[in-house]
Design an enzyme around this catalytic site. Structure first.
Site, PDB file in Angstrom:
ATOM      1  N   ASP A 105       0.808  33.763  46.973  1.00 18.22           N
ATOM      2  CA  ASP A 105       1.594  34.934  47.765  1.00 18.22           C
ATOM      3  C   ASP A 105       0.942  36.146  47.699  1.00 18.22           C
ATOM      4  OD1 ASP A 105       4.658  35.876  47.384  1.00 18.22           O
ATOM      5  OD2 ASP A 105       3.156  37.669  46.221  1.00 18.22           O
ATOM      6  N   TYR A 110      -1.833  44.290  49.484  1.00 15.08           N
ATOM      7  CA  TYR A 110      -3.080  44.119  48.176  1.00 15.08           C
ATOM      8  C   TYR A 110      -4.301  44.010  48.939  1.00 15.08           C
ATOM      9  CZ  TYR A 110       1.627  41.864  46.589  1.00 15.08           C
ATOM     10  OH  TYR A 110       2.565  41.273  46.059  1.00 15.08           O
TER      11      TYR A 110
END
Length: 373
Positions: A105, A110
């Site tokens: 994921d 991020y």
């Protein structure tokens, strides 16, 4: 409940279980109830552990993959890469692959898609795993709602992939565009998130649907949507969301939202499935459910499991997908070893009783506004 279940614990094992006379996947070879388990020799200790976990899934009452409304299947345990340090990503992902993880994921926000892509490319090149055996998720950031195709292609380029298995709208809000791939929070002079009121979630969703027709994405979904937003998405969607990824754990069970999604054929993925643990305590000052006496003392000891394993297993028995994150290799094995036991109905009720309706992930800390208020 899923019709078609598939487990690929390692490159040396495949487990296929059919629970219906209907066939919902093109690779199903039988229309009658059957099970087939195939082992091949080889692999190290981590691979054998993954094989054991995959085999255990067959008899544990919990599938190792769940069917999506798109016709594809999604592994029930994945590895989240949020806050995973870039220098450690290669070794962590390769270790996860050897253990048996096939679901990763990711998200543009991020800021480590390129490192994940390099690790995956090396794994493909060396034969550690095949692309078709993986399920890769990433997410559209808030500032790119008006640039969905460009943002998706940017993520694909960084991940070094031709297609995504799942692309999610990260949060149900469009913010001022700051450039594709730039994910810093767009704040106004007042320190409050600069929300773009000209882009509706419906417009964003239809752009997401275009990604499917373009062959860039196999399944599309939503994240951090409540019941009302999910209901609205179902009303205007030509392709309904396959997944809603939400924070849910024993302290924030959100049973109504989970049941609503499942009733309407939307698979729920639990981000922050351990209640954030150390990561969210550091960032948000939250309390982890792993320290709750019911979990840590009463039940974890009863089942001979760690609190984390118990909580992740609880998530699986709710028919949700869990994507715990860790930056420690020893935790990778621990978080994956949850297919060899089952929590009793009585103990599931005990865990239900500790719900605090307590959200641990609080982006308001960075945005100057609580979108969940």
């Amino acid at each position: 409940m899923p019709i078609y279940l598939e487990t690929r614990g390692t490159s040396n094992i495949s487990l296929v279980v059919h629970h219906s006379r209907r066939r919902t996947h093109s690779s199903s070879s039988s229309s009658s109830s059957s099970s087939r388990l195939r082992f091949q020799r080889g692999g190290g200790a981590e691979q054998r552990s993954g094989m054991a976990a995959a085999a255990a899934a067959q008899g544990s009452g919990v599938p190792a993959a769940l069917a999506l409304s798109s016709g594809h299947t999604m592994p029930t345990v994945g590895l989240g890469v949020w806050r995973m340090d870039s220098p450690a990503i290669r070794d962590l992902i390769h270790s996860a692959l050897r253990i048996g993880y096939r679901h990763f994921d990711c998200a543009a926000d991020y800021q480590n898609e390129a490192e994940v892509g390099d690790a995956l490319a090396e794994a493909f090149q060396t034969g550690l795993v095949k692309r078709e055996d993986l399920f890769i998720t990433t997410k559209l950031w808030n500032s790119d709602h008006g640039h969905v195709v460009e943002a998706c292609k940017d993520s694909l380029k960084k991940l070094r992939l031709d297609y995504l298995d799942l692309y999610l709208i990260h949060f149900p809000v469009a913010t001022r565009h700051t450039g594709v791939g730039t994910t810093a929070s767009a704040l106004g002079d007042d320190g409050v998130l600069d929300i773009d009121t000209t882009i509706s979630l419906e417009t964003t969703w239809h752009a997401m649907e275009d990604l499917v027709s373009m062959g860039l994405v196999r399944s599309i979904g939503i994240s951090n949507y409540d019941i009302f937003l999910t209901r609205d998405c179902l009303a205007y969607a030509k392709i309904k969301p396959a997944v809603n990824q939400i924070e849910t754990h024993p302290y924030f069970q959100r049973d109504c939202l989970v049941k609503f999604c499942q009733k309407h054929g939307i698979l729920v993925t639990a981000h922050t499935p351990l209640g954030g643990s150390t990561a969210n305590t550091e960032w948000f000052g939250s309390v982890s459910c792993l320290d709750d006496p019911v979990i840590k003392v009463s039940l974890a000891e009863k089942y001979g499991k760690t609190p984390a394993q118990l909580v992740l297993r609880w998530g699986l028995q709710r028919n949700t997908v869990v994507i715990p994150k860790t930056s420690k290799e020893e935790r990778l094995q621990e978080n994956f070893a949850i297919f060899d036991f089952a929590i009793s109905d009585e103990d599931m009720e005990k865990m239900k009783s500790i719900d605090r309706k307590y959200r641990t992930n609080q982006p308001a800390k960075f945005w100057g506004i609580d979108l969940f208020a």
